[in-house]
Design a protein around this motif. Structure first.
Motif, PDB file in Angstrom:
ATOM      1  N   GLN A 131     -13.953 -19.928  72.038  1.00 21.07           N
ATOM      2  CA  GLN A 131     -15.153 -19.865  71.218  1.00 21.07           C
ATOM      3  C   GLN A 131     -15.001 -18.925  70.044  1.00 21.07           C
ATOM      4  N   VAL A 132     -13.941 -18.127  70.013  1.00 21.07           N
ATOM      5  CA  VAL A 132     -13.710 -17.265  68.856  1.00 21.07           C
ATOM      6  C   VAL A 132     -12.398 -17.616  68.178  1.00 21.07           C
ATOM      7  N   GLY A 133     -11.974 -18.824  68.356  1.00 21.33           N
ATOM      8  CA  GLY A 133     -10.769 -19.254  67.658  1.00 21.33           C
ATOM      9  C   GLY A 133      -9.501 -18.806  68.329  1.00 21.33           C
ATOM     10  N   GLY A 134      -9.577 -18.434  69.561  1.00 21.88           N
ATOM     11  CA  GLY A 134      -8.382 -17.961  70.235  1.00 21.88           C
ATOM     12  C   GLY A 134      -7.573 -19.070  70.847  1.00 21.88           C
ATOM     13  N   ALA A 135      -7.981 -20.258  70.618  1.00 16.35           N
ATOM     14  CA  ALA A 135      -7.209 -21.377  71.164  1.00 16.35           C
ATOM     15  C   ALA A 135      -6.732 -22.232  70.015  1.00 16.35           C
ATOM     16  N   ARG A 136      -5.802 -23.068  70.331  1.00 19.50           N
ATOM     17  CA  ARG A 136      -5.332 -23.985  69.311  1.00 19.50           C
ATOM     18  C   ARG A 136      -6.461 -24.915  68.913  1.00 19.50           C
ATOM     19  N   ARG A 137      -6.214 -25.586  67.823  1.00 19.41           N
ATOM     20  CA  ARG A 137      -7.159 -26.601  67.379  1.00 19.41           C
ATOM     21  C   ARG A 137      -7.410 -27.569  68.524  1.00 19.41           C
ATOM     22  N   ALA A 138      -8.689 -27.846  68.787  1.00 21.36           N
ATOM     23  CA  ALA A 138      -9.032 -28.698  69.932  1.00 21.36           C
ATOM     24  C   ALA A 138      -8.465 -30.091  69.740  1.00 21.36           C
ATOM     25  N   ILE A 139      -8.118 -30.683  70.839  1.00 17.77           N
ATOM     26  CA  ILE A 139      -7.594 -32.052  70.780  1.00 17.77           C
ATOM     27  C   ILE A 139      -8.730 -32.975  70.416  1.00 17.77           C
ATOM     28  N   LYS A 140      -8.511 -33.791  69.412  1.00 22.20           N
ATOM     29  CA  LYS A 140      -9.556 -34.726  69.016  1.00 22.20           C
ATOM     30  C   LYS A 140      -9.622 -35.879  69.994  1.00 22.20           C
ATOM     31  N   GLY A 141     -10.778 -36.535  70.041  1.00 20.79           N
ATOM     32  CA  GLY A 141     -10.907 -37.725  70.879  1.00 20.79           C
ATOM     33  C   GLY A 141     -11.803 -37.441  72.067  1.00 20.79           C
ATOM     34  N   PHE A 142     -12.616 -38.385  72.409  1.00 22.44           N
ATOM     35  CA  PHE A 142     -13.584 -38.204  73.494  1.00 22.44           C
ATOM     36  C   PHE A 142     -13.007 -38.668  74.824  1.00 22.44           C
ATOM     37  N   PHE A 143     -12.540 -39.905  74.862  1.00 22.07           N
ATOM     38  CA  PHE A 143     -11.965 -40.414  76.108  1.00 22.07           C
ATOM     39  C   PHE A 143     -10.463 -40.306  76.109  1.00 22.07           C
ATOM     40  N   LYS A 144      -9.899 -40.433  74.941  1.00 25.90           N
ATOM     41  CA  LYS A 144      -8.446 -40.442  74.834  1.00 25.90           C
ATOM     42  C   LYS A 144      -8.073 -39.482  73.726  1.00 25.90           C
ATOM     43  N   PRO A 145      -7.055 -38.702  73.901  1.00 20.53           N
ATOM     44  CA  PRO A 145      -6.679 -37.808  72.787  1.00 20.53           C
ATOM     45  C   PRO A 145      -6.180 -38.609  71.595  1.00 20.53           C
ATOM     46  N   ILE A 146      -6.605 -38.182  70.429  1.00 15.09           N
ATOM     47  CA  ILE A 146      -6.136 -38.837  69.205  1.00 15.09           C
ATOM     48  C   ILE A 146      -5.072 -37.928  68.617  1.00 15.09           C
ATOM     49  N   GLU A 147      -3.873 -38.270  68.844  1.00 11.81           N
ATOM     50  CA  GLU A 147      -2.796 -37.444  68.313  1.00 11.81           C
ATOM     51  C   GLU A 147      -2.442 -37.948  66.929  1.00 11.81           C
ATOM     52  N   GLN A 148      -2.589 -37.077  65.988  1.00 14.31           N
ATOM     53  CA  GLN A 148      -2.193 -37.425  64.622  1.00 14.31           C
ATOM     54  C   GLN A 148      -0.855 -36.740  64.408  1.00 14.31           C
ATOM     55  N   PRO A 149       0.189 -37.504  64.479  1.00 14.67           N
ATOM     56  CA  PRO A 149       1.517 -36.859  64.401  1.00 14.67           C
ATOM     57  C   PRO A 149       1.642 -35.968  63.173  1.00 14.67           C
ATOM     58  N   SER A 150       1.084 -36.433  62.076  1.00 13.89           N
ATOM     59  CA  SER A 150       1.233 -35.625  60.863  1.00 13.89           C
ATOM     60  C   SER A 150       0.518 -34.287  61.046  1.00 13.89           C
ATOM     61  N   ASP A 151      -0.665 -34.328  61.650  1.00 18.73           N
ATOM     62  CA  ASP A 151      -1.401 -33.088  61.830  1.00 18.73           C
ATOM     63  C   ASP A 151      -0.694 -32.139  62.778  1.00 18.73           C
ATOM     64  N   VAL A 152      -0.137 -32.726  63.830  1.00 19.23           N
ATOM     65  CA  VAL A 152       0.536 -31.856  64.801  1.00 19.23           C
ATOM     66  C   VAL A 152       1.738 -31.182  64.136  1.00 19.23           C
ATOM     67  N   GLU A 153       2.450 -31.966  63.306  1.00 24.46           N
ATOM     68  CA  GLU A 153       3.600 -31.365  62.616  1.00 24.46           C
ATOM     69  C   GLU A 153       3.157 -30.266  61.674  1.00 24.46           C
ATOM     70  N   LEU A 154       2.096 -30.579  60.928  1.00 28.12           N
ATOM     71  CA  LEU A 154       1.585 -29.589  59.977  1.00 28.12           C
ATOM     72  C   LEU A 154       1.215 -28.306  60.704  1.00 28.12           C
ATOM     73  N   GLU A 155       0.557 -28.497  61.823  1.00 27.68           N
ATOM     74  CA  GLU A 155       0.126 -27.347  62.611  1.00 27.68           C
ATOM     75  C   GLU A 155       1.329 -26.507  63.009  1.00 27.68           C
ATOM     76  N   ALA A 156       2.343 -27.180  63.496  1.00 30.09           N
ATOM     77  CA  ALA A 156       3.549 -26.449  63.925  1.00 30.09           C
ATOM     78  C   ALA A 156       4.171 -25.718  62.751  1.00 30.09           C
ATOM     79  N   GLN A 157       4.179 -26.380  61.601  1.00 28.97           N
ATOM     80  CA  GLN A 157       4.742 -25.727  60.405  1.00 28.97           C
ATOM     81  C   GLN A 157       3.974 -24.464  60.072  1.00 28.97           C
ATOM     82  N   ARG A 158       2.705 -24.599  60.102  1.00 31.35           N
ATOM     83  CA  ARG A 158       1.859 -23.448  59.743  1.00 31.35           C
ATOM     84  C   ARG A 158       2.131 -22.300  60.675  1.00 31.35           C
TER      85      ARG A 158
END
Lengths: 368, 295, 558
Positions: free
Chosen positions: C495-522
């Motif tokens: 609740q204070v940003g101490g976790a990674r960006r929440a996984i998107k998607g309600f029933f199924k995770p929506i993995e955006q490969p580009s976003d995950v890569e960007l995140e790792a780069q950052r």
């Protein structure tokens, strides 16, 4: 607004919030230079609303947007299919589908007609709503706005008070006593006229003592639902029969239903009738009013072993051995007992009406 | 019984008699070992004699008892019982007599008299499994019947013959007027058993049971015999035709579909209220959690 | 207003039609003001809407039913399609109700939707009322709206009673008999009131007709007027909101009406309607053909009114057999107290609660910020106490069904109710009070000591400590200096940003490969660089932050 250019028309006065927007601050030419979003924000600011942050929707043409659009369209599509199914079944039943009319022995199509059209209608509406929510959540920008609240205005309060009181003063009722009194008199009398029709609803409940009398009277036979009279041999010990007075409409009269109970020998040996009513029964038969003295439900649950008559509405329990005295629950008065005897032909008749009011207690029950 | 002493062999015949002679005769035993052997042998002998004597006594007692004891009632051939009654009596004395008495007279605080209850009552109580009663409680509940149909017939014959009472009808028990049956049911039965026969509570822990599992004959027999706290509906009060109408109504309603969807027990507003709170408000709360924010 | 447009500009066009309308009605300004209205969008603020939409559904389905229903008590013999009632005498009201259920295409569905929506209407009013109560939204300046709401609740109950009595079946007729007894039990004027309402003794010929007019004309008109007033006050005074960053007593933070809020509101209408329709088809309600027509000599075991009257049935079952016998042979019947008096007292106390609380707390200020229930432990405990009392009465309304289904003695259930309704509420008060205090203490403890991270560290001295994440600046002792401001205190690291960006998607995770890569780069580049991209803000509006997020990263888009 197009300007009125005829002679004699005045230009717009100094405008407050109620008189339209600030046209003098923003000319049409100025406004024409702003794009839609800027005008949107301008209007909002004018209404005291500041858009703080906009979380933009998925980029147009992006995969996320396409996915969201597919989801929304799917929801709307499902809604449409449900609605079509509803239409087909609703109109088609009885035409090219089996009939929708349910006879009580049907266990097939007609028994599922209502559930089916209910699910279709519900599904259509539900998915329409779901699609709209998905649209708002996934495809619209998430905007956070702040709007100022107005507090009361001192200017408004003072000027309004002055206007009101000025008017009141001009009318001058406190001064004009004669008018005031005559108006009061007229008003009061007119009020009487207006509520008079309600007065027409008022009827005297004590006239003829309808609450304290029933259709029972001396010599009226006790009959079953089908109208047949009753002999003492007809019932077994430990039985209960609902009986009605043998008068027209007796089986529908609200207060006349009576329980004719034949007691078992063990019950007879322990019988303690109410004072002055030991001769109301006949042999091992007793007759009590079926109308509960608590709230008027038919009492009717007779437990032949425990001698209790239980009322299903609020669980009052009356002991048939003790003159139907209440022994549990909220009832306060015993069930009235009907005095019975046999007539010349050997059928049960009443000896008189109930000697007290049947049914729930009321204010002047004891006085009548 | 042989000892574990390896030097002890199975006694020879001579040794055995020697032991006996040693006990009953004079002291002709020799060495201490042989004397011990002789003592062991005599212990065995004593045991076997005791056992034999005991068994003889038992047999004698049994024979004596059966000669002296009063004759079994079932042996009374003078009453002229049918075989069904006789079989029923045997069943009765095995399962019912401890609460209902040897002559159907009942036992105080345990079971009522069965005089006059008739085969109708027996059929109802035994076919619904209420009798034999498991324990004394507010009222007897339906359970899987213990007796087979044939056994029930026998019990019915026995009780009817020895006490009399209402007999079971024959023919189609649903041959009546459906609508009239409904009126009669609502007037006489619904106040305890509920408007469709789902059952209802009586005072102090008793209950009028659900009619869900009742067959035609059980319903008829119940009306006729007035089991436990149920009032008796004799044939002069509810004619056999009227009883058939009521049975027709009850059984028709049981088989009838619920055209409005799930019947939720046909119990009225209580279950409806439960559904609207659990399903209705529950589903909508889920919906608005989804739609709104939680901050 | 047609304007000349400079080409290549995204030009605001006003259509001819819009101009025609505005020239006649001058609605552009008010319309814009309405579209720009800001509504806070906490989920609990949508509860009142559920009630509103249920009412709309009731109006629609009810109108359909009036086309077929005959409010007459004249006797007739049924010869319709339902065999178990053929030949039976019944009133025209009952017969026409059977007709709706069996002889009108879709009639049973509409009738059941109507009844389910009625149950939902009252249930949602109650939930809405509880939300208003426990968050203190009824305080000045909203006392009038609260009073209107309580009146609406009472009218909703009356609508329900007049409505379910219309088919004149055995269940509702039994209820009508009890209503008759209740009116009779009123001291002095009871019999007069009964004769006025029923035009004589029970049953009479007119009561169904009068209930009908109450149900389709008089009560709906009053309810509509009060709903309009209720909403008008809400719009005028603006909706309350929970405390939070950027929220004050002088503003409202949320969504503008158009298009987001209107979209969600409309969607909720369809969802509520869909639920009522689904229930109306899937779950049978009030199968009055099984109950049979009303007859004063008949009754069924397990007779109860609809759930919202259940508490009065319960109070009637529980109240002991205490008649008051007055000199002169007058009686105040026992039935008077658990029905008229208890209902009157409960609703009067409820309606006057804002004034009562104002008197007791001495708080005369205007409030537009809500209170968390834990922060007003006395009110919350009073509410819990009232709910417990109501709950025991409600349960006792069905005590015979409970006794039957759960093998409990009926008499024991009555005693449980009698004792429970007196003993359990104070217990509920005490327990709730302690829970509220505990929650308050925990809030302040987290503010002072930070969030427990669950990370254990061993100090060089050998001592084990748990690492706490402070929520703000700390003093020299390591204690936080933030004061509690009425908003929820974050208690988990995510609740204070101490976790990674929440996984998107309600029933199924929506993995955006580009976003995950960007995140790792950052992350490889380091947190400082990442902050420039992420939206961790201070939450202050002046710095472009979003007050509703208050320093947290973006919520996932779903």
């Amino acid at each position: 607004m197009s300007k009125d250019e005829r002679a004699g028309s005045r230009p717009d006065d100094e405008a407050g919030p109620l008189h339209g927007g600030p046209d003098e601050d923003y000319t049409p030419e100025q406004l024409a230079t702003m794009d839609r979003e800027e005008l949107n924000r301008l209007g909002a600011r004018y209404d005291g609303v500041e858009v703080l942050h906009v979380d933009p929707p998925p980029a147009p043409g992006s995969a996320l947007e396409k996915q969201a659009e597919r989801q929304v369209s799917l929801a709307f599509g499902i809604a449409g299919l449900f609605a079509l199914a509803f239409a087909v079944v609703y109109f088609g039943s009885g035409w090219f589908l089996p009939t929708w009319q349910w006879g009580s022995d049907d266990n097939g199509w007609s028994a599922f007609y209502t559930p089916f059209i209910g699910v279709c209608m519900g599904g259509a509406l539900l998915f329409l709503g779901v699609g709209m929510v998905l649209f708002v959540k996934k495809l619209l920008p998430h905007e956070t706005a702040v709007q100022d609240k107005h507090d009361g205005s001192h200017f408004d309060r003072t000027t309004t008070a002055a206007t009101l009181m000025g008017g009141v003063d001009r009318v001058g009722f406190p001064r004009r006593k004669m008018i005031g009194r005559s108006l009061g008199f007229a008003g009061g009398a007119l009020g009487l006229v207006l509520i008079a029709p309600i007065g027409g609803l008022i009827k005297n409940p004590n006239k003829g003592n309808p609450l304290g009398t029933t259709e029972w009277a001396e010599g009226i036979r006790l009959v079953r639902l089908d109208g047949s009279p009753i002999r003492p041999g007809d019932q077994e010990p430990g039985s209960l029969e609902t009986v009605f007075p043998a008068v027209p409409g007796g089986n529908l009269a609200a207060d006349a239903a009576t329980m004719l109970i034949r007691l078992r020998p063990e019950q007879m040996s322990r019988l303690q009738p109410r004072q002055g009513q030991s001769d109301f029964g006949y042999g091992d038969y007793v007759a009590y009013s079926k109308i509960c003295t608590h709230a008027g439900c038919p009492v009717s649950l007779y437990e032949q072993e425990t001698s209790r008559i239980l009322c299903p509405c609020h669980q009052s329990q009356f002991d048939v051995i003790q003159g139907a005295k209440p022994v549990f629950g909220p009832a306060t008065r015993p069930l009235p007992e009907l005095p019975i005897t046999l007539d010349d032909e050997g059928y049960f008749v009443a000896r008189s009406d109930y000697i007290e009011a049947v049914g729930p207690t009321y204010w002047n029950r004891e006085r009548i | 019984m042989s000892t574990t002493n390896p030097s002890s062999d199975a006694p020879t015949t001579e040794g055995r008699f020697a032991g006996l002679r040693a006990r009953f005769g004079g002291r002709s035993a020799g060495s201490p070992a042989s004397a011990a052997r002789a003592r062991r042998r005599s212990k065995q002998r004593r045991r076997m004699t005791n056992v034999a004597g005991l068994m003889a006594a038992l047999v004698l007692t049994g024979v004596g008892y059966s000669a002296i004891a009063p004759a079994n009632a079932a042996d009374d051939a003078a009453s002229g019982q049918s075989s069904a009654e006789a079989a029923g009596q045997a069943l009765y004395e095995r399962s019912c007599i401890s609460c209902h008495g040897s002559n159907l007279q009942g036992v105080a605080d345990r079971g009522p008299s069965l005089i006059g209850v008739g085969e109708a009552s027996v059929y109802f109580q035994v076919h619904t499994g209420r009798m034999p009663l498991v324990r004394q409680e507010a009222d007897a509940a339906r359970k899987p019947p213990v007796f087979s149909d044939a056994e029930i017939e026998q019990l019915m014959a026995y009780v009817q013959a020895n006490g009399g009472g209402p007999t079971l009808p024959s023919g189609d028990l649903r041959d009546g007027d459906l609508a009239e049956g409904g009126e009669l049911f609502r007037l006489n039965c619904a106040s305890c058993h509920n408007f469709v026969g789902e059952g209802g509570a009586l005072s102090s822990g008793k209950a009028a049971p659900s009619l869900e599992d009742a067959n035609d004959m059980e319903i008829y027999a119940a009306m006729l015999s007035g089991p436990e706290n149920m009032p008796v509906f004799g044939d002069n009060q509810l004619s056999p035709e009227e009883k058939r109408s009521i049975i027709d109504y009850v059984q028709t309603l049981k088989e009838q579909a619920d055209p409005g969807g799930a019947g939720i027990g046909r119990a009225g507003p209580v279950s409806e209220g439960l559904v609207i709170w659990v399903v209705g408000i529950g589903a909508l709360l889920f919906g608005i959690f989804w739609m709104g924010t939680k901050a | 207003m047609a304007t000349t447009i400079t080409p290549n500009q995204p030009a605001p066009r006003i259509s001819k039609a819009a101009s025609e309308v505005d020239e006649r009605l001058i609605v552009a300004g008010p319309l814009r003001r309405t579209l720009n209205k800001v509504f806070p969008d906490h989920w609990s603020f949508l509860l009142g809407e559920i009630a509103l939409y249920s009412f709309v559904i009731l109006l629609l389905s009810g109108t359909f039913l009036t086309f077929y229903y005959d409010p007459s008590l004249s006797e007739t013999e049924y010869q319709g399609i339902y065999a178990p009632l053929r030949g039976i005498e019944m009133s025209r009201a009952y017969e026409s109700s059977l007709g709706i259920s069996f002889d009108v295409r879709g009639g049973l569905l509409i009738r059941q939707i109507h009844h389910w929506a009625a149950l939902l209407f009252v249930a949602s009013i109650v939930v809405h009322l509880l939300r208003i109560f426990f968050t203190g939204a009824f305080r000045k300046p909203r006392e009038t709206n609260w009073g209107i709401g309580v009146v609406l609740l009472v009218l909703a109950l009356l609508m329900g009673v007049t409505g379910y009595t219309l088919p004149d079946d055995l269940l509702s007729g039994t209820g009508l008999r009890i209503i008759s007894a209740i009116i009779l039990s009123i001291p002095v004027i009871g019999t007069w009131a009964h004769w006025a309402i029923f035009d004589g003794d029970f049953v009479g010929d007119v009561i169904i007709g009068r209930f009908y007019i109450l149900h389709v004309l008089i009560l709906p008109a009053v309810i509509l007027a009060l709903i309009a007033l209720h909403l008008l006050l809400l719009i005028k005074q603006k909706h309350t909101q929970f405390p939070g960053p950027g929220r004050t007593e002088h503003n409202v933070v949320g969504n503008r009406l158009f298009p987001a809020f209107a979209g969600k509101a409309t969607a909720l209408f369809f969802i509520v309607f869909g639920l009522c329709a689904a229930l109306g088809g899937l779950v049978q309600i009030n199968p009055f053909w099984l109950w049979g027509p009303y007859n004063p000599a008949q009754v069924s075991a397990g007779s109860q009114p609809d759930w919202y009257i259940g508490f009065l049935d319960g109070s009637t079952r529980l109240f002991p057999a205490w008649d008051i016998n007055l000199p002169g042979d007058y009686t105040i019947p026992a039935l008077f107290w658990p029905t008229v008096v208890i209902a009157g007292l409960m609703f009067t106390l409820l309606a006057l609660y804002p004034q009562i609380e104002r008197k007791l707390t001495g708080d005369t200020a205007s409030h537009h910020l809500l209170q968390r229930p834990r922060d007003v432990p006395v009110r919350t405990s009073i509410g819990a106490m009232a709910l417990m009392f109501y709950g025991v009465l409600w349960l006792s309304g069905g005590n015979d069904l409970i006794a039957d289904k759960f093998d409990i003695s009926l008499n024991a259930m009555t005693w449980f109710g009698r004792i429970g309704c007196v003993v359990l509420p104070p217990i509920a008060y005490m327990v709730t009070y302690r829970i509220c205090l505990g929650l308050q203490r925990h809030d302040r403890e987290v503010l002072e000591h930070g969030i427990e991270t669950g990370v254990i560290r061993r100090l060089p001295s050998g001592e084990f400590i748990e690492v706490h994440q402070p929520l703000g600046p700390v003093d020299e002792h390591g204690h936080g200096q933030l004061t509690y401001a009425g908003a929820p205190v974050p208690k988990r690291m995510n609740q204070v940003g101490g976790a990674r960006r929440a996984i998107k998607g309600f029933f199924k995770p929506i993995e955006q490969p580009s976003d995950v890569e960007l995140e790792a780069q950052r992350e490889r580049r380091g947190l400082a660089a990442a902050e420039a991209d992420r939206e961790v803000t201070s939450g202050r509006p002046s710095e472009g932050g979003r007050p509703s997020e208050g320093g947290r990263p973006q919520d996932p888009r779903d």
